[in-house]
Design an enzyme around this catalytic site. Sequence first.
Site, PDB file in Angstrom:
ATOM      1  N   TYR A 195     -35.428 -22.810   3.405  1.00  0.00           N
ATOM      2  CA  TYR A 195     -34.311 -23.121   4.349  1.00  0.00           C
ATOM      3  C   TYR A 195     -33.463 -24.742   4.643  1.00  0.00           C
ATOM      4  O   TYR A 195     -33.089 -25.352   4.822  1.00  0.00           O
ATOM      5  CB  TYR A 195     -34.751 -23.316   5.317  1.00  0.00           C
ATOM      6  N   GLU A 196     -34.515 -25.717   3.398  1.00  0.00           N
ATOM      7  CA  GLU A 196     -34.101 -26.793   2.969  1.00  0.00           C
ATOM      8  C   GLU A 196     -33.329 -26.915   2.247  1.00  0.00           C
ATOM      9  O   GLU A 196     -32.280 -28.062   2.153  1.00  0.00           O
ATOM     10  CB  GLU A 196     -35.165 -27.780   2.842  1.00  0.00           C
ATOM     11  N   SER A 205     -47.895 -26.365   7.321  1.00  0.00           N
ATOM     12  CA  SER A 205     -47.056 -27.060   8.511  1.00  0.00           C
ATOM     13  C   SER A 205     -48.182 -27.617   9.519  1.00  0.00           C
ATOM     14  O   SER A 205     -49.060 -26.959   9.486  1.00  0.00           O
ATOM     15  CB  SER A 205     -45.838 -26.501   9.658  1.00  0.00           C
ATOM     16  N   MET A 251     -41.800 -18.945   7.444  1.00  0.00           N
ATOM     17  CA  MET A 251     -40.534 -19.738   6.225  1.00  0.00           C
ATOM     18  C   MET A 251     -41.090 -19.624   4.588  1.00  0.00           C
ATOM     19  O   MET A 251     -40.305 -20.372   4.628  1.00  0.00           O
ATOM     20  CB  MET A 251     -40.175 -20.072   6.970  1.00  0.00           C
ATOM     21  N   ALA A 277     -47.762 -22.150   8.613  1.00  0.00           N
ATOM     22  CA  ALA A 277     -47.942 -21.762  10.257  1.00  0.00           C
ATOM     23  C   ALA A 277     -46.914 -20.228  10.295  1.00  0.00           C
ATOM     24  O   ALA A 277     -45.716 -20.533   9.646  1.00  0.00           O
ATOM     25  CB  ALA A 277     -47.432 -22.867  10.816  1.00  0.00           C
ATOM     26  N   HIS A 333     -39.136 -25.622   0.727  1.00  0.00           N
ATOM     27  CA  HIS A 333     -38.484 -24.587   1.603  1.00  0.00           C
ATOM     28  C   HIS A 333     -37.083 -24.051   1.495  1.00  0.00           C
ATOM     29  O   HIS A 333     -36.704 -25.049   0.751  1.00  0.00           O
ATOM     30  CB  HIS A 333     -38.833 -24.872   2.964  1.00  0.00           C
ATOM     31  N   HIS A 361     -43.752 -32.608   7.060  1.00  0.00           N
ATOM     32  CA  HIS A 361     -44.595 -32.074   5.495  1.00  0.00           C
ATOM     33  C   HIS A 361     -45.039 -33.973   5.004  1.00  0.00           C
ATOM     34  O   HIS A 361     -43.083 -34.609   4.120  1.00  0.00           O
ATOM     35  CB  HIS A 361     -43.401 -31.349   5.278  1.00  0.00           C
ATOM     36  N   ASN A 416     -47.259 -19.232  17.382  1.00  0.00           N
ATOM     37  CA  ASN A 416     -46.589 -19.070  18.789  1.00  0.00           C
ATOM     38  C   ASN A 416     -46.274 -17.413  18.639  1.00  0.00           C
ATOM     39  O   ASN A 416     -47.372 -16.867  17.559  1.00  0.00           O
ATOM     40  CB  ASN A 416     -45.116 -19.652  19.043  1.00  0.00           C
ATOM     41  N   HIS A 436     -40.705 -26.096  17.203  1.00  0.00           N
ATOM     42  CA  HIS A 436     -41.544 -26.751  16.581  1.00  0.00           C
ATOM     43  C   HIS A 436     -43.065 -27.522  16.254  1.00  0.00           C
ATOM     44  O   HIS A 436     -43.838 -27.794  15.348  1.00  0.00           O
ATOM     45  CB  HIS A 436     -40.301 -27.101  14.680  1.00  0.00           C
TER      46      HIS A 436
HETATM   47  N1  HPA Z   1     -40.794 -17.570  12.957  1.00  0.00           N
HETATM   48  C1  HPA Z   1     -40.452 -18.151  11.789  1.00  0.00           C
HETATM   49  N2  HPA Z   1     -41.326 -18.943  10.862  1.00  0.00           N
HETATM   50  C2  HPA Z   1     -41.897 -19.553  12.003  1.00  0.00           C
HETATM   51  C3  HPA Z   1     -42.615 -19.216  13.552  1.00  0.00           C
HETATM   52  C4  HPA Z   1     -41.430 -17.735  13.961  1.00  0.00           C
HETATM   53  O1  HPA Z   1     -42.077 -18.045  14.795  1.00  0.00           O
HETATM   54  N3  HPA Z   1     -43.773 -20.151  14.282  1.00  0.00           N
HETATM   55  C5  HPA Z   1     -44.621 -20.808  12.512  1.00  0.00           C
HETATM   56  N4  HPA Z   1     -43.355 -20.495  12.074  1.00  0.00           N
END
Ligand code: HPA
Length: 302
Positions: free
Chosen positions: A91-92, A36, A223, A119, A89, A67, A247, A277
């Site tokens: 999750y997609e 990402s 993820m 990321a 991914h 992306h 983060n 995001h």
């Molecule tokens: N959790 C899961 N996936 C992520 C995060 C997170 O805090 N930050 C970037 N991808």
Amino acid sequence: MSVHAYSDSDIQLAADHLLAQVPQTLLPKIGVVCGSGLGGLVESLQDTVEFPYESIPGFPHSTVAGHAGKLVFGLLAGKPAVCMVGRFHFYEGHVLKHTVLPIRVMKLLGVETLIVTNAAGSLNHTKCQIGDIMIIEDHINLPGMTGNNPLVGANLEAFGPRFPPVNDAYPRELRSLAFRASRELGIRQFVKEGVYCFVSGPSYESPAEARFLQSVGGDVVGMSTVPEVLVARHCDLRVLGFSLVTNFVVNRRERTADEESPEFNLPVESEVATPNHEEVLAVGVMRSKDMQNLVQKIVELI
Ligand code: HPA
């Protein structure tokens, strides 16, 4: 919407399409997966040839904002490499086996070393700060431990064994090389090493889940990446992985006034902001140049 029914022959279909079009001099030994906000890495490539994912027969399509979704061939530090700008991914809605198809295509193209980037959120708030780059030394595959592993199903014998080991998925020599590259670039102080937890997403972690992942030894959570690494190890690619810490993962919820009383004796947890995001992408932009330089330096040293 038309739904493509993927099959294992799609791997060969995609590879044949690319082999017919990519100049011999650009057939890659190194593959890079850009996470990402890290797609800027392709700016370091020279003599590029690009293939949007939708132009490659057999390839799934990427849907996440941020992306772009293309395969870029070119010279990185003078060496032929291929970059995935945007990945697939779970999750997609993709089946895990399909998310990793490009890695197997890379194997058929001649790739020997895979550099994966992502990321990720920090679980270890003292070690991994926002903006740090964490070299992945090991992983925890939570979906895999509960039945979602990209290697489930008939084993593709042509690629590797039924039961591949992953005790040495991130070899020391490549991790050492990454530290060396970071020293040469003067960014060693931002580079850490630790354990990446793979979760399916797309929801971020609840505070209780964050504390669970901390307690089992995770340093960061994200993820992606682990399915690609498993398939890469299955077909004997050497792997180096990086997480850009975007983060802090929230590990406490708001307490009620009653809970603040001493009898509750609750553990002290970090006070951190809700992940989103946009923040993930913004940190990607902030550090993308360092990540880009790091990957380029490593390729130079390999
Ligand atoms: N959790 C899961 N996936 C992520 C995060 C997170 O805090 N930050 C970037 N991808």
